[in-house]
Structures are given as structure tokens and as C-alpha cells.
Design a protein around this motif. Structure first.
Motif, mmCIF file in Angstrom:
data_model
loop_
_atom_site.group_PDB
_atom_site.id
_atom_site.type_symbol
_atom_site.label_atom_id
_atom_site.label_comp_id
_atom_site.label_asym_id
_atom_site.label_seq_id
_atom_site.Cartn_x
_atom_site.Cartn_y
_atom_site.Cartn_z
ATOM 1 N N ASP A 40 0.892 -1.405 -0.131
ATOM 2 C CA ASP A 40 0.034 -0.031 0.214
ATOM 3 C C ASP A 40 0.946 1.257 -0.109
ATOM 4 O O ASP A 40 0.436 2.351 0.490
ATOM 5 C CB ASP A 40 -1.061 0.009 1.191
ATOM 6 C CG ASP A 40 -2.132 -1.187 1.241
ATOM 7 O OD1 ASP A 40 -2.509 -1.493 -0.001
ATOM 8 O OD2 ASP A 40 -2.363 -1.421 2.177
ATOM 9 N N VAL A 41 2.139 1.215 -0.624
ATOM 10 C CA VAL A 41 3.039 2.194 -0.713
ATOM 11 C C VAL A 41 3.409 2.522 -2.030
ATOM 12 O O VAL A 41 3.632 1.498 -2.837
ATOM 13 C CB VAL A 41 4.105 2.156 0.218
ATOM 14 C CG1 VAL A 41 5.111 3.327 0.029
ATOM 15 C CG2 VAL A 41 3.779 2.125 1.561
ATOM 16 N N ILE A 42 3.563 3.503 -2.686
ATOM 17 C CA ILE A 42 4.067 3.967 -3.879
ATOM 18 C C ILE A 42 5.202 5.093 -3.662
ATOM 19 O O ILE A 42 5.099 6.116 -2.840
ATOM 20 C CB ILE A 42 3.111 4.786 -4.592
ATOM 21 C CG1 ILE A 42 1.932 3.924 -5.187
ATOM 22 C CG2 ILE A 42 3.682 5.079 -6.203
ATOM 23 C CD1 ILE A 42 0.637 4.444 -5.796
ATOM 24 N N VAL A 43 6.281 4.589 -4.169
ATOM 25 C CA VAL A 43 7.797 5.273 -4.242
ATOM 26 C C VAL A 43 7.934 5.648 -5.783
ATOM 27 O O VAL A 43 8.030 4.824 -6.371
ATOM 28 C CB VAL A 43 8.915 4.347 -3.605
ATOM 29 C CG1 VAL A 43 10.026 5.309 -3.468
ATOM 30 C CG2 VAL A 43 8.389 3.940 -2.181
ATOM 31 N N ILE A 50 14.830 13.180 -7.139
ATOM 32 C CA ILE A 50 13.920 13.444 -5.879
ATOM 33 C C ILE A 50 12.836 12.287 -5.856
ATOM 34 O O ILE A 50 12.315 11.802 -6.654
ATOM 35 C CB ILE A 50 12.860 14.583 -6.186
ATOM 36 C CG1 ILE A 50 13.994 15.980 -6.195
ATOM 37 C CG2 ILE A 50 12.090 14.940 -5.037
ATOM 38 C CD1 ILE A 50 13.237 17.214 -6.786
ATOM 39 N N VAL A 51 12.994 11.724 -4.321
ATOM 40 C CA VAL A 51 12.271 10.600 -4.091
ATOM 41 C C VAL A 51 11.202 10.997 -3.313
ATOM 42 O O VAL A 51 10.909 11.913 -2.371
ATOM 43 C CB VAL A 51 13.071 9.524 -3.334
ATOM 44 C CG1 VAL A 51 12.337 8.382 -2.756
ATOM 45 C CG2 VAL A 51 14.171 9.134 -4.121
ATOM 46 N N GLY A 83 19.442 -2.061 -7.945
ATOM 47 C CA GLY A 83 17.919 -1.904 -8.518
ATOM 48 C C GLY A 83 16.841 -2.470 -7.554
ATOM 49 O O GLY A 83 15.743 -1.899 -7.828
ATOM 50 N N LYS A 84 17.055 -3.034 -6.419
ATOM 51 C CA LYS A 84 16.092 -3.575 -5.609
ATOM 52 C C LYS A 84 15.843 -2.145 -4.669
ATOM 53 O O LYS A 84 16.511 -1.280 -4.352
ATOM 54 C CB LYS A 84 16.646 -4.354 -4.664
ATOM 55 C CG LYS A 84 16.698 -5.737 -4.886
ATOM 56 C CD LYS A 84 17.178 -6.901 -3.909
ATOM 57 C CE LYS A 84 17.034 -8.471 -4.379
ATOM 58 N NZ LYS A 84 17.351 -9.276 -3.158
ATOM 59 N N VAL A 85 14.604 -2.199 -4.059
ATOM 60 C CA VAL A 85 13.936 -1.034 -3.358
ATOM 61 C C VAL A 85 13.196 -1.905 -2.199
ATOM 62 O O VAL A 85 12.420 -2.550 -2.137
ATOM 63 C CB VAL A 85 13.044 -0.168 -3.941
ATOM 64 C CG1 VAL A 85 12.604 0.901 -3.057
ATOM 65 C CG2 VAL A 85 13.493 0.396 -5.305
ATOM 66 N N ALA A 86 13.688 -1.584 -0.815
ATOM 67 C CA ALA A 86 13.142 -2.023 0.471
ATOM 68 C C ALA A 86 12.707 -1.080 0.946
ATOM 69 O O ALA A 86 12.822 0.172 1.107
ATOM 70 C CB ALA A 86 14.503 -2.599 1.080
ATOM 71 N N LEU A 97 9.983 -3.629 -2.844
ATOM 72 C CA LEU A 97 8.748 -3.206 -3.683
ATOM 73 C C LEU A 97 9.108 -3.742 -5.006
ATOM 74 O O LEU A 97 10.410 -3.887 -5.332
ATOM 75 C CB LEU A 97 8.877 -1.857 -3.497
ATOM 76 C CG LEU A 97 8.600 -0.976 -2.144
ATOM 77 C CD1 LEU A 97 8.693 0.409 -2.282
ATOM 78 C CD2 LEU A 97 7.281 -1.541 -1.507
ATOM 79 N N LYS A 98 7.863 -3.843 -5.683
ATOM 80 C CA LYS A 98 8.086 -4.187 -7.166
ATOM 81 C C LYS A 98 8.064 -2.917 -8.193
ATOM 82 O O LYS A 98 7.195 -2.004 -7.622
ATOM 83 C CB LYS A 98 6.918 -5.154 -7.582
ATOM 84 C CG LYS A 98 7.024 -6.459 -6.477
ATOM 85 C CD LYS A 98 6.065 -7.417 -7.252
ATOM 86 C CE LYS A 98 6.324 -8.828 -6.448
ATOM 87 N NZ LYS A 98 5.367 -9.778 -7.018
#
Length: 100
Positions: A40-43, A50-51, A83-86, A97-98
Motif C-alpha cells: 500500500d505504498v508508492i515510491v 527526488i524521491v 535496483g532493489k528497493v526495500a 517493492l516491485k
């Protein structure tokens, strides 16, 4: 007159150098936005580096040679150079996250 021109030229170079922005660690080609979803999070990371987490800007928390960590509210996002996002919430690991 020559001294004045020299001073103006030097000051222009100093101003140009000071205004130049450093390149971010994780760049995305111009005009593109990298986006990851999950839990339920969008990054998102825009072309300027800018993140945002759920549309709110995240601050750089830590930079290492393998990853950059960002913090926004209760969330910490770690973007690895591989490339991974935790995603972490209140210091607890939630998951990866995917990319979407």
C-alpha cells in the motif's frame, strides 16, 4: 579597467560553480519517473533524483557505496544500486517493492 574585467570574470565563474547542482546517486533518464509499488505504498524517483513516498518528498537519510536510504515520516526506503528497493516502517523491515 583590466583589473575590473578580471574581477568580474572571476566572480562570474565562482557564481556559475556555486549554482551548479551535483548529480544524484541514482539518476533516471530525463523525463522518466521510476516507480515502485507494494504494501500500500508508492515510491517514485524523478529525473532529478527526488524521491517521494505516497506523493510526499523523502529526505536522504544515509548514503553508502551500495545504497541510498531515504526517510519520509514513518517510512524508510532503501534504494540499492542493484535496483532493489526495500521498505521499512518504524525501523521494521516490511519487504521489497516491485517496479511498475
Amino acid at each position: 579597467m583590466k583589473k575590473l574585467l578580471l574581477i568580474v570574470a572571476i566572480s562570474m565563474n565562482i557564481v556559475n560553480f556555486a549554482c551548479a547542482s551535483p548529480t544524484p546517486n541514482h539518476t533516471v533518464p530525463a523525463g522518466k519517473v521510476a516507480q515502485w509499488k507494494g504494501y500500500d505504498v508508492i515510491v517514485k524517483r524523478d529525473s532529478l533524483g527526488i524521491v517521494t513516498v505516497d506523493g510526499k518528498p523523502a529526505a536522504v537519510d544515509e548514503i553508502t557505496e551500495k545504497a541510498t536510504a531515504y526517510r519520509q515520516g514513518l517510512f524508510s526506503v532503501i534504494i540499492y544500486k542493484s535496483g532493489k528497493v526495500a521498505l521499512m516502517k518504524q525501523g521494521q523491515f516490511v519487504g521489497y517493492l516491485k517496479k511498475s
